[in-house]
Design an enzyme around this catalytic site. Structure first.
Site, PDB file in Angstrom:
ATOM      1  N   SER A   7      71.242  67.966   8.145  1.00  0.00           N
ATOM      2  CA  SER A   7      72.240  68.630   8.978  1.00  0.00           C
ATOM      3  C   SER A   7      73.055  67.582   9.720  1.00  0.00           C
ATOM      4  CB  SER A   7      71.543  69.545   9.991  1.00  0.00           C
ATOM      5  OG  SER A   7      72.433  69.827  11.052  1.00  0.00           O
ATOM      6  N   HIS A  32      73.820  69.939   4.857  1.00  0.00           N
ATOM      7  CA  HIS A  32      73.825  71.178   5.651  1.00  0.00           C
ATOM      8  C   HIS A  32      74.914  71.098   6.721  1.00  0.00           C
ATOM      9  CE1 HIS A  32      71.720  74.743   7.267  1.00  0.00           C
ATOM     10  NE2 HIS A  32      72.005  74.259   8.464  1.00  0.00           N
ATOM     11  N   ASP A  34      76.727  73.036   9.838  1.00  0.00           N
ATOM     12  CA  ASP A  34      76.534  74.096  10.832  1.00  0.00           C
ATOM     13  C   ASP A  34      77.857  74.498  11.474  1.00  0.00           C
ATOM     14  OD1 ASP A  34      73.576  74.455  10.966  1.00  0.00           O
ATOM     15  OD2 ASP A  34      73.645  72.319  11.409  1.00  0.00           O
ATOM     16  N   MET A  36      79.729  76.806  14.078  1.00  0.00           N
ATOM     17  CA  MET A  36      79.433  77.610  15.280  1.00  0.00           C
ATOM     18  C   MET A  36      80.722  78.007  15.981  1.00  0.00           C
ATOM     19  SD  MET A  36      76.459  75.235  16.823  1.00  0.00           S
ATOM     20  CE  MET A  36      75.034  74.744  15.872  1.00  0.00           C
ATOM     21  N   HIS A  65      76.118  76.770   6.808  1.00  0.00           N
ATOM     22  CA  HIS A  65      75.360  77.715   7.643  1.00  0.00           C
ATOM     23  C   HIS A  65      76.308  78.283   8.690  1.00  0.00           C
ATOM     24  CE1 HIS A  65      71.879  78.018  10.864  1.00  0.00           C
ATOM     25  NE2 HIS A  65      72.403  79.196  10.572  1.00  0.00           N
ATOM     26  N   MET A  67      77.254  80.266  11.740  1.00  0.00           N
ATOM     27  CA  MET A  67      76.712  80.906  12.949  1.00  0.00           C
ATOM     28  C   MET A  67      77.912  81.468  13.691  1.00  0.00           C
ATOM     29  SD  MET A  67      73.914  78.006  13.906  1.00  0.00           S
ATOM     30  CE  MET A  67      74.648  76.827  12.792  1.00  0.00           C
ATOM     31  N   MET A 135      65.269  80.506  10.458  1.00  0.00           N
ATOM     32  CA  MET A 135      65.502  79.606  11.595  1.00  0.00           C
ATOM     33  C   MET A 135      64.183  79.364  12.331  1.00  0.00           C
ATOM     34  SD  MET A 135      68.613  78.681  11.557  1.00  0.00           S
ATOM     35  CE  MET A 135      68.568  77.748  13.087  1.00  0.00           C
ATOM     36  N   GLY A 142      71.059  71.287  17.945  1.00  0.00           N
ATOM     37  CA  GLY A 142      70.082  70.422  17.291  1.00  0.00           C
ATOM     38  C   GLY A 142      69.097  69.921  18.337  1.00  0.00           C
ATOM     39  N   ASP A 173      65.046  75.710   9.063  1.00  0.00           N
ATOM     40  CA  ASP A 173      66.039  74.930   9.824  1.00  0.00           C
ATOM     41  C   ASP A 173      65.684  74.919  11.313  1.00  0.00           C
ATOM     42  OD1 ASP A 173      68.353  73.823  10.893  1.00  0.00           O
ATOM     43  OD2 ASP A 173      69.677  75.453  10.270  1.00  0.00           O
ATOM     44  N   GLY A 174      65.468  73.722  11.837  1.00  0.00           N
ATOM     45  CA  GLY A 174      65.232  73.561  13.273  1.00  0.00           C
ATOM     46  C   GLY A 174      63.915  72.873  13.574  1.00  0.00           C
ATOM     47  N   GLY A 175      64.001  71.711  14.203  1.00  0.00           N
ATOM     48  CA  GLY A 175      62.789  71.009  14.633  1.00  0.00           C
ATOM     49  C   GLY A 175      61.950  70.450  13.502  1.00  0.00           C
ATOM     50  N   SER A 196      68.285  65.872  13.784  1.00  0.00           N
ATOM     51  CA  SER A 196      67.989  64.730  14.649  1.00  0.00           C
ATOM     52  C   SER A 196      66.886  63.815  14.109  1.00  0.00           C
ATOM     53  CB  SER A 196      67.671  65.195  16.067  1.00  0.00           C
ATOM     54  OG  SER A 196      67.019  66.412  16.053  1.00  0.00           O
TER      55      SER A 196
HETATM   56  C1  DX5 Z   1      70.812  74.665  14.816  1.00  0.00           C
HETATM   57  C2  DX5 Z   1      71.282  74.229  13.449  1.00  0.00           C
HETATM   58  C3  DX5 Z   1      70.476  73.170  12.816  1.00  0.00           C
HETATM   59  C4  DX5 Z   1      70.365  71.878  13.584  1.00  0.00           C
HETATM   60  C5  DX5 Z   1      69.047  71.282  13.220  1.00  0.00           C
HETATM   61  O1  DX5 Z   1      71.438  75.860  15.154  1.00  0.00           O
HETATM   62  O2  DX5 Z   1      71.303  75.319  12.572  1.00  0.00           O
HETATM   63  O3  DX5 Z   1      70.893  72.944  11.475  1.00  0.00           O
HETATM   64  O4  DX5 Z   1      71.362  70.954  13.314  1.00  0.00           O
HETATM   65  O5  DX5 Z   1      68.825  70.201  14.027  1.00  0.00           O
HETATM   66  P1  DX5 Z   1      67.378  69.594  14.273  1.00  0.00           P
HETATM   67  O6  DX5 Z   1      66.839  69.146  12.944  1.00  0.00           O
HETATM   68  O7  DX5 Z   1      67.642  68.491  15.218  1.00  0.00           O
HETATM   69  O8  DX5 Z   1      66.537  70.699  14.871  1.00  0.00           O
HETATM   70 ZN    ZN Z   2      71.714  74.982  10.430  1.00  0.00          ZN
END
Ligand code: DX5
Ligand code: ZN
Length: 214
Positions: A7, A32, A34, A36, A65, A67, A135, A142, A173-175, A196
């Site tokens: 991402s 990926h 994102d 928003m 993705h 959002m 998610m 992130g 996706d996430g963490g 990250s």
């Molecule tokens: C959050 C995004 C993710 C984000 C993930 O809404 O959809 O794709 O960039 O970031 P990390 O890997 O740092 O959680």
């Molecule tokens: Zn994402």
């Protein structure tokens, strides 16, 4: 082996070209992106023009993705730049129609669920999905911590896909990092999104290879 979809939300776009080359040379599966809108999620990122610039510099498939609120309004625009186009079940569009439209426009379709949405809510849409995104953080930012409730949902989706005889990618996706990625893969994830953990690392190639080998 899991597929990896880095991402780019947190990257420095002015120095991204070099990192993009690294991602390509270590055979990242996709990228990926994102999107928003500040309404569906409390953050604003980028849209079609930025994705279009990235597209000109890479042959990696683009995993977009969305959002955004009522995403059906923008499917036609994003389908021109995406390879896989995903939107949220909770975002207020007709899910069946939007999934069909994405496929009609030549993209792979992806339906995404937030942490509070049960996996069962989207079972009936699975035949129209090429990928499902679970998610593992609240969408919008992130750098958040992985929510273990995603694991149960991945398992439930994996079983339901098997029951229906569907071969759908399950993306998480996430963490995602070296501790959480193996848990997600064990639960059924076939595509790992990582932001990250990859881009804050001093050795991008090493962490890409580490996650890809799971
Ligand atoms: C959050 C995004 C993710 C984000 C993930 O809404 O959809 O794709 O960039 O970031 P990390 O890997 O740092 O959680
Ligand atoms: Zn994402």
């Amino acid at each position: 082996m899991a597929k990896l979809s880095p991402s780019v939300l947190g990257v420095d776009f002015l120095s991204f070209k070099e990192q993009l080359k690294t991602l390509e040379s270590c055979k990242t599966d996709m990228l990926h992106l994102d999107v928003m809108d500040g309404i569906f999620v409390p953050n604003i990122s980028f849209g079609v023009p930025v994705i279009n610039s990235i597209k000109k510099h890479t042959c990696l498939p683009l995993d977009v993705h969305l959002m955004i609120d009522r995403p059906h309004r923008y499917i036609e625009d994003f389908a021109k730049v995406a390879d896989i186009l995903g939107f949220h079940y909770e975002a207020g569009s007709d899910v069946t129609e939007t999934l069909k439209q994405i496929r009609r426009l030549g993209c792979k379709s992806c339906l995404t669920i937030k942490p509070k949405t049960p996996a069962e809510a989207i079972f009936k849409y699975l035949p129209l999905c090429d990928m499902v995104l679970v998610m593992s953080v609240e969408p919008g930012f992130g750098g958040q911590s992985f929510m273990p409730c995603a694991l149960e949902k991945l398992s439930a989706l994996k079983s339901e896909c098997a029951r229906l005889g569907l071969n759908i990618d399950l993306e998480v996706d996430g963490g995602i990092n070296k501790e959480t990625a193996p848990l997600a893969v064990q639960a059924g994830a076939t595509v790992l999104v990582a932001g990250s953990y990859l881009f804050k690392s001093l050795d991008l190639e090493a962490v890409v290879n580490e996650l890809k080998s799971l």
